[in-house]
Design an enzyme around this catalytic site. Structure first.
Site, PDB file in Angstrom:
ATOM      1  N   GLY A 218       0.829  -1.203   0.000  1.00 11.18           N
ATOM      2  CA  GLY A 218       0.000   0.000   0.000  1.00 11.18           C
ATOM      3  C   GLY A 218       0.858   1.245   0.000  1.00 11.18           C
TER       4      GLY A 218
ATOM      5  N   CYS B  68       5.242  -6.302   1.720  1.00  8.20           N
ATOM      6  CA  CYS B  68       5.644  -4.900   1.671  1.00  8.20           C
ATOM      7  C   CYS B  68       4.991  -4.124   2.818  1.00  8.20           C
ATOM      8  CB  CYS B  68       5.320  -4.313   0.300  1.00  8.20           C
ATOM      9  SG  CYS B  68       6.174  -2.757  -0.043  1.00  8.20           S
ATOM     10  N   TYR B  69       4.038  -3.240   2.542  1.00  8.16           N
ATOM     11  CA  TYR B  69       3.338  -2.529   3.619  1.00  8.16           C
ATOM     12  C   TYR B  69       2.727  -3.529   4.606  1.00  8.16           C
ATOM     13  CZ  TYR B  69      -0.209   0.327   5.985  1.00  8.16           C
ATOM     14  OH  TYR B  69      -0.988   0.952   6.933  1.00  8.16           O
TER      15      TYR B  69
ATOM     16  N   HIS C 265       7.732  -7.996  -3.633  1.00 10.67           N
ATOM     17  CA  HIS C 265       6.448  -8.381  -4.238  1.00 10.67           C
ATOM     18  C   HIS C 265       6.588  -9.717  -4.983  1.00 10.67           C
ATOM     19  CE1 HIS C 265       4.143  -4.680  -3.499  1.00 10.67           C
ATOM     20  NE2 HIS C 265       5.320  -4.088  -3.553  1.00 10.67           N
TER      21      HIS C 265
ATOM     22  N   GLU D  55       4.211 -11.399  -6.311  1.00 11.46           N
ATOM     23  CA  GLU D  55       3.165 -11.544  -7.322  1.00 11.46           C
ATOM     24  C   GLU D  55       3.576 -11.051  -8.699  1.00 11.46           C
ATOM     25  OE1 GLU D  55       2.307  -7.562  -5.256  1.00 11.46           O
ATOM     26  OE2 GLU D  55       3.214  -9.502  -4.790  1.00 11.46           O
TER      27      GLU D  55
ATOM     28  N   ASP E   8     -17.023 -13.278 -22.388  1.00 15.61           N
ATOM     29  CA  ASP E   8     -17.759 -13.210 -21.124  1.00 15.61           C
ATOM     30  C   ASP E   8     -19.235 -13.493 -21.319  1.00 15.61           C
ATOM     31  OD1 ASP E   8     -15.331 -12.500 -20.147  1.00 15.61           O
ATOM     32  OD2 ASP E   8     -15.826 -10.399 -19.811  1.00 15.61           O
TER      33      ASP E   8
ATOM     34  N   LYS F 182     -10.512 -12.900 -15.841  1.00 15.95           N
ATOM     35  CA  LYS F 182     -10.666 -13.149 -17.273  1.00 15.95           C
ATOM     36  C   LYS F 182     -10.059 -14.486 -17.703  1.00 15.95           C
ATOM     37  CE  LYS F 182     -11.819 -11.375 -21.343  1.00 15.95           C
ATOM     38  NZ  LYS F 182     -13.119 -10.756 -21.660  1.00 15.95           N
TER      39      LYS F 182
END
Length: 578
Positions: A121, A148-149, A234, A236, A292, A434
């Site tokens: 954040g 992180c944060y 991070h 991710e 979709d 997605k």
């Protein structure tokens, strides 16, 4: 989901200054708002029409039907990567949901959470108004990974010390393992990671030990013996080489996830839930031809068969041959009841003389509602409306889903409910990303060409014709766009790209064709690579492919004498030009 643009700020200001108006309500008695998409399902095809949301408080979150499924809850403290964390967890076949940072522990337990991730954040943990979680999470007995944060918050809340770093880290760094741990099991002793922090932990909380360091901090990763752990980098993002392994270690190793989130299981649960909810009722769905709407409609059709009627509103803003292909696919291949409405003249009349892209979207959304509801009324009594709302639409729109984030951009694929909505909503894809929708589509047996097609903006070619939308300018763009896609497919590059398309600019330039000078249109070509559309890089297309695209457009499309290629990434640019 997160997107470093501010192009919608002026629109937000204008909306805020509008006079209050009466709000619609959902079938659950909730106020209509931007957190619900309306009427048209496909996130990149037609569902984005209802962009001008009604001003109302966000609705309470809906209960998932499959909450017996194990989950990893990601608490969002405002990181632009928060959504990506949830996606990475799902890639491990484990359900993950992004919730506000202050979600009560009771709500987290209700989701059958076996692990919690605290996102990064923009705040500093020592700020008086820094976002904090429900304090009960620390003693809940649920494993927690702070990123992180989130790691700094864990340290600060549990008795450690955090302060501004003497040497900030932004970008690539080298992580060095200093102690063996389950979290870093199988990770090389030195590995590349992605840092983004200006604060550092000076002293960990009691009971925590450093398990890795970097050049700027001795506490690049820490862990306790009670299932609480944190990392300063991070995992991710793709720049962290062992990120997937670290997340796997936390999700499957520390938290003990079974990996029961699969496409086959989702289809079985969704079909059963829809069948039970609809009963003998009748359902309608707005089709666009995109993945979709196709998947949402197919799920409902598998559950209730001919109780579903699909409606396709042809607004005249689709690509070449789209409408014809849609009829063939849904009527002949999928065997659905389909009503096709030719509303091209209606939309083009209302768009005449309009150049502002936000006004284009507003007009398209308004007219779509009118046409759709007129046709729906002819069907008689309808009980349910199927929408292809995706999870990013929920967490990126103006709801309380992410109260700690710094506002970057209003999500342009979500709109508000009309005041007199008379259907109950069925949103079978509401908790899917997605890529998961594509896998579900494949599980349902949809054609590969449909499941893997590139996204297309809700307002269609109206926002790729820069300036006024006219029949002749649309025709020029359609032909140019057809050539772009044709050549990219011919080169075998279509599936490597997130999007590829043509834009008709409002610029005329001098050229020479034959023995004469011309003053004609400039067409821009845009091709980007991306995992999710939140960030994107311009595609390094081979020169020979660009040469063929340019030569064909100039020679085959009347009124065009110049082709340019867009080499802007997102951010700072957006994928679309409008």
């Amino acid at each position: 989901m997160t997107e470093a643009e501010t192009e919608a700020d002026a629109v937000d200001t204008a909306l805020a200054e509008e006079a209050p108006r009466e709000h619609g309500r959902t079938v659950h008695g909730e106020a209509a708002n931007a957190g619900h998409r309306v009427l048209a399902p496909d996130d990149a095809e037609v569902e984005a029409y209802l962009e001008a949301a009604l001003h109302a408080p966000p609705p309470a979150r809906e209960r998932r039907a499959d909450e017996a499924i194990q989950s990893i809850v990601v608490l969002d403290f405002g990181s632009q990567y928060a959504q990506l964390i949830a996606r990475r967890v799902r890639e491990l076949n484990v359900y993950s949901e992004l919730l506000p940072h202050d979600t009560p522990i009771e709500e987290i337990r209700r989701r059958n959470a076996i692990g919690i991730v605290l996102s990064g954040g923009p705040a500093s943990v020592y700020d008086p108004d820094a976002p904090r979680p429900d304090g009960a999470i620390w003693t809940a007995g649920i494993p927690i990974l702070g990123i992180c944060y989130g790691m700094q918050l864990m340290a600060q809340e549990l008795g450690g010390r955090v302060a501004p770093a003497t040497k900030r880290e932004y970008g690539p760094a080298t992580l060095r393992t200093t102690r063996q741990s389950t979290l870093l099991d199988g990770v090389p002793s030195e590995t590349a990671v992605w840092m983004s922090h200006g604060d550092s932990i000076l002293e960990p909380p009691p009971g925590f030990e450093a398990i890795a360091s970097s050049e700027s901090t001795a506490y690049a990763a820490m862990a306790s013996g009670t299932g609480l752990m944190g990392i300063q980098f991070h995992p991710e993002v793709a720049h962290t080489a062992a990120g997937a392994r670290i997340l796997h270690n936390f999700v499957r190793g520390v938290s003990g996830a079974r990996g029961d989130w699969t496409s086959a299981g989702f289809v079985e649960r969704a079909v059963g839930e829809i069948r039970a909810r609809v009963g003998a009722g009748r359902v309608i769905c707005a089709l666009s031809g995109g993945v979709d709407s196709a998947v949402a409609a197919t799920l409902v059709h598998r559950a209730v068969g001919d109780q579903l009627t699909c409606i396709y509103v042809d607004h005249g803003l689709m690509r070449k041959r789209e409408s014809e292909l849609l009829r063939t696919t849904f009527e002949e291949h999928l065997g659905m009841q389909l009503r096709m409405i030719d509303a091209r003249d209606r939309f083009l009349r209302r768009l005449s003389g309009v150049t502002d892209p936000e006004e284009k979207r507003r007009i398209i959304g308004d007219e779509f509602i009118r046409v759709f509801e007129e046709e729906a009324s002819r069907l008689g009594e309808i009980d349910f409306l199927t929408q292809g709302t995706l999870y990013p639409d929920v967490i990126e729109s103006k709801t309380a889903e992410s109260r700690a984030s710094v506002k970057i951009k209003t999500h342009h694929n979500v709109g508000g409910l009309p005041p007199d909505l008379r259907f109950e909503l069925i949103e079978p894809l509401r908790y899917l990303f997605k890529d998961e929708v594509r896998r579900v589509g494949a599980q349902l047996g949809l054609p590969e060409a449909m499941v893997l097609r590139q996204p297309f903006p809700g307002p269609g070619l109206a926002i790729r014709v820069i300036g006024e939308v006219t029949p002749s300018r649309l025709e020029t763009l359609r032909e140019a766009d057809w050539i772009v896609i044709d050549e990219i497919k011919r080169a075998g590059l279509y599936r490597e790209l997130w999007q590829s398309f043509a834009i008709l600019t409002p610029i005329d330039t001098v050229g020479v064709m034959g023995d004469g000078r011309t003053y004609a249109n400039v067409v821009a070509v845009r091709a980007v690579t991306s995992d999710d559309g939140m960030t994107a890089d311009w595609a390094r297309l081979p020169y020979e492919v660009l040469a063929r695209i340019s030569a064909r457009i100039v020679n085959e499309v009347p009124g065009v004498n110049r082709v340019v290629y867009d080499i802007s990434s997102k951010p700072p640019a957006t994928i679309e030009w409008e």
